[in-house]
Motif scaffolding. Structure first.
Motif, PDB file in Angstrom:
ATOM      1  N   ASP A   1       7.935  16.465  92.561  1.00  0.00           N
ATOM      2  CA  ASP A   1       6.513  16.838  92.540  1.00  0.00           C
ATOM      3  C   ASP A   1       6.168  17.909  93.575  1.00  0.00           C
ATOM      4  O   ASP A   1       5.016  18.292  93.717  1.00  0.00           O
ATOM      5  CB  ASP A   1       5.636  15.612  92.764  1.00  0.00           C
ATOM      6  CG  ASP A   1       5.920  14.920  94.098  1.00  0.00           C
ATOM      7  OD1 ASP A   1       6.949  15.249  94.736  1.00  0.00           O
ATOM      8  OD2 ASP A   1       5.136  14.042  94.495  1.00  0.00           O
TER       9      ASP A   1
ATOM     10  N   SER B   1       2.649  18.658  87.640  1.00  0.00           N
ATOM     11  CA  SER B   1       1.409  18.472  86.895  1.00  0.00           C
ATOM     12  C   SER B   1       0.782  19.840  86.631  1.00  0.00           C
ATOM     13  O   SER B   1       1.189  20.856  87.204  1.00  0.00           O
ATOM     14  CB  SER B   1       0.430  17.606  87.692  1.00  0.00           C
ATOM     15  OG  SER B   1       0.015  18.294  88.873  1.00  0.00           O
TER      16      SER B   1
ATOM     17  N   SER C   1      -0.639  21.198  89.908  1.00  0.00           N
ATOM     18  CA  SER C   1       0.405  21.660  90.830  1.00  0.00           C
ATOM     19  C   SER C   1       1.017  22.968  90.359  1.00  0.00           C
ATOM     20  O   SER C   1       1.328  23.851  91.165  1.00  0.00           O
ATOM     21  CB  SER C   1       1.491  20.587  90.967  1.00  0.00           C
ATOM     22  OG  SER C   1       0.987  19.425  91.581  1.00  0.00           O
TER      23      SER C   1
END
Length: 296
Positions: free
Chosen positions: A131, A199, A202
């Motif tokens: 992430d 995401s 992001s």
């Protein structure tokens, strides 16, 4: 044991030659390394775990264009990510991740390794990083230092904005091309690609940061941003064909070299084939004459 006849040996030679030529024809510029980054500390992980992680990732990349995998536990774990950019065909993926997989283990047993190519990306760490989209190793690479005027710079910025606006909602990938106004006959080409593990928010944040830093390469005609969560590039190429897709591929060095090599390779294969065919025919004629003399 029977000795191999000249015709069989020639057949083997042709097969080997063709394979070598095919191998040469796929050595395309977009499988060229932009940068290989090794971590600054050593972690004695297991070679077998690292190899298993790489194998799983490459299998996934060959079918869907990206892959994630991990093996091991604790500080000896191997977390991996690999991804080809959104415009790559299956064949292109194989070329690119094969090159990446060959080079990446050169960092082992570093605590972190990542490699950016013009067509794909791979990273392995001893912690989960999927992430992350910004990091201390983010950088830009400026190339082809031919200074461009203000019109190209303005056009490049517009093309960059188009790409970063479209990519987050387009599975993290976008490309754009904007023609420079006036008689210059130039176009600015931009590629933007986020890793699949990010995401939408992001991805957008990564591209915004990467684009701002990459545009620091201006006025040079070529720039790339190598970021933790994304890759961007811009470049300039003069128009030479009305087919926009062909131009974009040329601008990214996607097939220009391959076309030349395929033409040359085809000519070589035909020439060698003709030579071998003549040799085999002549050899058979000699054998017939010898048999005729022995019978008489």
């Amino acid at each position: 044991m029977e000795r191999a006849t000249p015709s069989i040996l020639c057949s083997y030679f042709v097969i080997v030659l063709i394979l070598l030529l095919l191998d040469t024809s796929v050595a395309e510029p977009r499988s060229q390394i932009v940068q290989n980054i090794c971590g600054n500390r050593k972690t004695m992980g297991y070679v077998t775990d690292f190899a298993d992680t790489m194998e799983t990732i490459t299998q996934q990349m060959s079918t869907r264009g990206y892959g994630v995998a991990f093996t091991g536990t604790g500080p000896l774990a191997n977390y991996g990510l690999g991804q080809c950019y959104g415009d790559f065909s299956l064949r292109d993926r194989i070329i690119c991740y094969t090159e990446a997989r060959y080079v990446l283990p050169h960092c082992f047993p570093s605590n972190g390794q990542r490699i950016y190519l013009d067509g794909c990306f791979m990273r392995v760490e001893n912690y989960t990083f999927y992430d992350q989209y910004l990091g201390p190793e983010d950088r830009r690479v400026c190339g082809n230092r031919m200074a461009k005027g203000s019109l190209f710079q303005q056009t490049a910025r517009r093309a960059v904005q188009q790409a970063i606006s479209n990519a987050p909602s387009n599975k993290g990938y976008a490309r754009s091309q904007v023609s420079v106004p006036g008689p210059s006959n130039e176009t600015a080409y931009v590629l933007a690609n986020c890793w699949k593990t990010l995401s939408v928010n992001s991805c957008a944040a990564c591209l915004q940061n990467a684009s701002a830093f990459m545009l620091g390469c201006l006025p040079w005609s070529e720039g790339r941003a190598l970021y933790t969560g994304c890759f961007m590039s811009y470049l300039s190429t003069e128009k030479s064909n009305s087919d926009d897709k062909w131009l974009f591929l040329l601008a990214n060095d996607h097939i220009a070299g391959k076309v030349v090599v395929i033409v040359v390779s085809s000519a070589v294969i035909l020439g060698v084939g003709a030579f071998i065919g003549t040799y085999v025919w002549s050899n058979k004629q000699i054998q017939k004459k010898r048999k005729g003399k022995s019978l008489s």
